[in-house]
Design an enzyme around this catalytic site. Sequence first.
Site, PDB file in Angstrom:
ATOM      1  N   GLY A  23       0.843  -1.193   0.000  1.00 39.74           N
ATOM      2  CA  GLY A  23       0.000   0.000   0.000  1.00 39.74           C
ATOM      3  C   GLY A  23       0.877   1.240   0.000  1.00 39.74           C
ATOM      4  O   GLY A  23       2.097   1.163  -0.201  1.00 39.74           O
ATOM      5  N   ALA A  24       0.264   2.381   0.248  1.00 37.65           N
ATOM      6  CA  ALA A  24       1.011   3.634   0.228  1.00 37.65           C
ATOM      7  C   ALA A  24       2.130   3.623   1.260  1.00 37.65           C
ATOM      8  O   ALA A  24       3.267   3.997   0.962  1.00 37.65           O
ATOM      9  CB  ALA A  24       0.054   4.797   0.488  1.00 37.65           C
ATOM     10  N   GLY A  26       3.662   1.044   2.969  1.00 39.26           N
ATOM     11  CA  GLY A  26       4.727   0.076   2.710  1.00 39.26           C
ATOM     12  C   GLY A  26       5.579   0.479   1.526  1.00 39.26           C
ATOM     13  O   GLY A  26       6.822   0.379   1.564  1.00 39.26           O
ATOM     14  N   ASN A 118      -1.505   0.161  11.728  1.00 40.83           N
ATOM     15  CA  ASN A 118      -2.299   0.857  12.726  1.00 40.83           C
ATOM     16  C   ASN A 118      -2.952  -0.133  13.688  1.00 40.83           C
ATOM     17  O   ASN A 118      -2.965  -1.333  13.442  1.00 40.83           O
ATOM     18  CB  ASN A 118      -3.409   1.664  12.039  1.00 40.83           C
ATOM     19  CG  ASN A 118      -2.890   2.992  11.508  1.00 40.83           C
ATOM     20  OD1 ASN A 118      -2.101   3.659  12.178  1.00 40.83           O
ATOM     21  ND2 ASN A 118      -3.332   3.363  10.332  1.00 40.83           N
ATOM     22  N   LYS A 199      -1.031   6.741  19.270  1.00 42.24           N
ATOM     23  CA  LYS A 199      -1.466   6.808  17.864  1.00 42.24           C
ATOM     24  C   LYS A 199      -2.983   6.685  17.776  1.00 42.24           C
ATOM     25  O   LYS A 199      -3.635   7.338  16.957  1.00 42.24           O
ATOM     26  CB  LYS A 199      -0.781   5.708  17.052  1.00 42.24           C
ATOM     27  CG  LYS A 199      -1.129   5.698  15.555  1.00 42.24           C
ATOM     28  CD  LYS A 199      -0.267   6.644  14.760  1.00 42.24           C
ATOM     29  CE  LYS A 199      -0.831   6.989  13.376  1.00 42.24           C
ATOM     30  NZ  LYS A 199      -0.628   5.975  12.368  1.00 42.24           N
ATOM     31  N   SER A 277      -7.187   7.073   5.873  1.00 41.66           N
ATOM     32  CA  SER A 277      -7.142   5.803   5.126  1.00 41.66           C
ATOM     33  C   SER A 277      -8.486   5.094   5.232  1.00 41.66           C
ATOM     34  O   SER A 277      -8.954   4.458   4.278  1.00 41.66           O
ATOM     35  CB  SER A 277      -6.028   4.920   5.674  1.00 41.66           C
ATOM     36  OG  SER A 277      -6.253   4.644   7.048  1.00 41.66           O
ATOM     37  N   GLU A 289     -10.444  -1.053   8.509  1.00 41.33           N
ATOM     38  CA  GLU A 289      -9.616  -1.537   9.625  1.00 41.33           C
ATOM     39  C   GLU A 289     -10.339  -1.297  10.959  1.00 41.33           C
ATOM     40  O   GLU A 289      -9.768  -0.746  11.899  1.00 41.33           O
ATOM     41  CB  GLU A 289      -8.266  -0.826   9.610  1.00 41.33           C
ATOM     42  CG  GLU A 289      -7.393  -1.194   8.417  1.00 41.33           C
ATOM     43  CD  GLU A 289      -5.969  -0.669   8.550  1.00 41.33           C
ATOM     44  OE1 GLU A 289      -5.773   0.540   8.397  1.00 41.33           O
ATOM     45  OE2 GLU A 289      -5.073  -1.479   8.838  1.00 41.33           O
TER      46      GLU A 289
END
Lengths: 336, 336
Positions: A23-24, A26, A118, A199, A277, A289
């Site tokens: 993904g973005a 990684g 996340n 986070k 995201s 997620e």
Amino acid sequence: MTPPTRPRYPSPGMARIAVVGAGAVGSYYGARLQRAGHDVRFLVRRDLAAVQARGLDIRSVDGDFTLPPGGVHAVATPAGLGQPDWLICALKTTALGSARSLLGPAVGSQTRVVALMNGLNVEEQLARWFGPERVFGAMAFVCINRGEPGVVHHLRYGRLSIGHACDDPDEAARLHDLLAGAGLDVVTSPNLRYARWEKLCWNVPFNGLSVAAGGVGTESILADPPLRALAERAMREVVLAGNADLAARGSSARLPGDETVARLFALTETMGDYATSMALDYLHGRPLEVEAILGEPVRAAAALGVTVPTMDALYALVRAAGLRIRGDLTTIEPAG
Amino acid sequence: MTPPTRPRYPSPGMARIAVVGAGAVGSYYGARLQRAGHDVRFLVRRDLAAVQARGLDIRSVDGDFTLPPGGVHAVATPAGLGQPDWLICALKTTALGSARSLLGPAVGSQTRVVALMNGLNVEEQLARWFGPERVFGAMAFVCINRGEPGVVHHLRYGRLSIGHACDDPDEAARLHDLLAGAGLDVVTSPNLRYARWEKLCWNVPFNGLSVAAGGVGTESILADPPLRALAERAMREVVLAGNADLAARGSSARLPGDETVARLFALTETMGDYATSMALDYLHGRPLEVEAILGEPVRAAAALGVTVPTMDALYALVRAAGLRIRGDLTTIEPAG
């Protein structure tokens, strides 16, 4: 399970790295590590042909760069990853169930596994499979998303908050050195669980509300007084739950509520109308997620007896949005 | 402001009635009153031509019936309503701002005004305009919606809970007699504010969640454990807020929490996958009754210092859905 052996880099300062999940996030961090001279392989499934044909095009606020075609070591199966020094798992948490089979073949005796993901209880899952000694967490504070295949739009920020699953400072320093050595902004947390909750203080309200309010950006949330108030209440509940969790684990670390709210709202004000995201997943009809970002924290709070009504509401409603995407919750067909 | 004079029905037992707002609820109860022999006029705007051409077709679980073309006294302007004995306001609360100009011309010295509407602080508004002595509230516990113009689908239930704005029992009895005399199921509440909160115990969770979860029916809410739990939490918050409101007004009436939850969930189980009016409005892109059903109760709770986090969340999120419908809150345009 045994601790990983010392890193045996192929040449001084050069690590063998594999990134699972293109993904973005990684793609971006993997490309940064490759640009810094490391030997990086990418496990790419959907976009393999595109990445092999055009390379990786990083359009970054910190400077555009390209890994040219032929210059990206993209593989289609875990067997192609070898057994690297650092195995970076940048899967979506919705794919965590398949992570064991994707990561397992690439975990050699010297391999360290970094959960660049996340949510809560991610390292805990990897640790059950591979042993906590070799597991790390990394959280990216970054505004980033994917364009067409092979293109990443890095809009803002980029700091990585990292820690080791056993909070071993020597191990944490190894990952810190790798990332900082590649010019990345990295902060090592002495307490990975604390860093996770920190986070979540952003992800729970802003990912949650961006979907629960129907697919809106951060600016829409901040500009609407009732949504903004809801975001703050959710954030304060994360602080309460996180602090109870830390206390229950014998940690003296505590998230400062007022300071966290002030800091994260000020930060979010600078983001423009950022699409989380989760909002992008929602609007694209992709899996959300929801369990890692909302379900696990809500369950942790419930187990600790902490009342988190706003988080409960966001969890139920974002979960319902995910069920709608999967077709497991159907909306009404209006007759009239 | 003076109390209304005694009803002066044109013939014994025959009242002059006007219905403002020809949605499903107004059309159904107006038609029932006409079928019982009363002189009923309907203020109809959008569907006037259709109603004049085909009459009103009531497809009811209690027996279908039709007011034939030519048999419906439908008028286009308030002036056409005359000044009836009973003026029934069945507008959506989103149109409450325009109610004064629609109702005003029809309020004569003997006219009594019935707010056949959902939400809190509806009679209070009418009372400011027309005097509380002539104002009544009526809440319809009914599963009903509109089909094509002139057609009403009455699916289930139909009980009216009524009260007088000053809780005058003689006045309340007058409305009771009118409605019960037409064969309607009617319960008079000695305390109209109590009756309002009692109705909100259903409307807040089920109207709220039906929209916040994306336009789902009651069965979807009951079948999903997190949504169901959220509905119960919202209902218990309504009980808390309602009881604080009643106490602050010097009333000894109290909503029983456990009994309310048990009764209303059992009732909802019998509804099938009922589409709330708010869910239908949402799915049709119409204005949502968010302020009367969620905003006013949330503000009442805040003024009383009662913590209602689930209601707060539903209010903010349903309000956001309404803003999206109006184009005042825009969703993200995903780039990728």
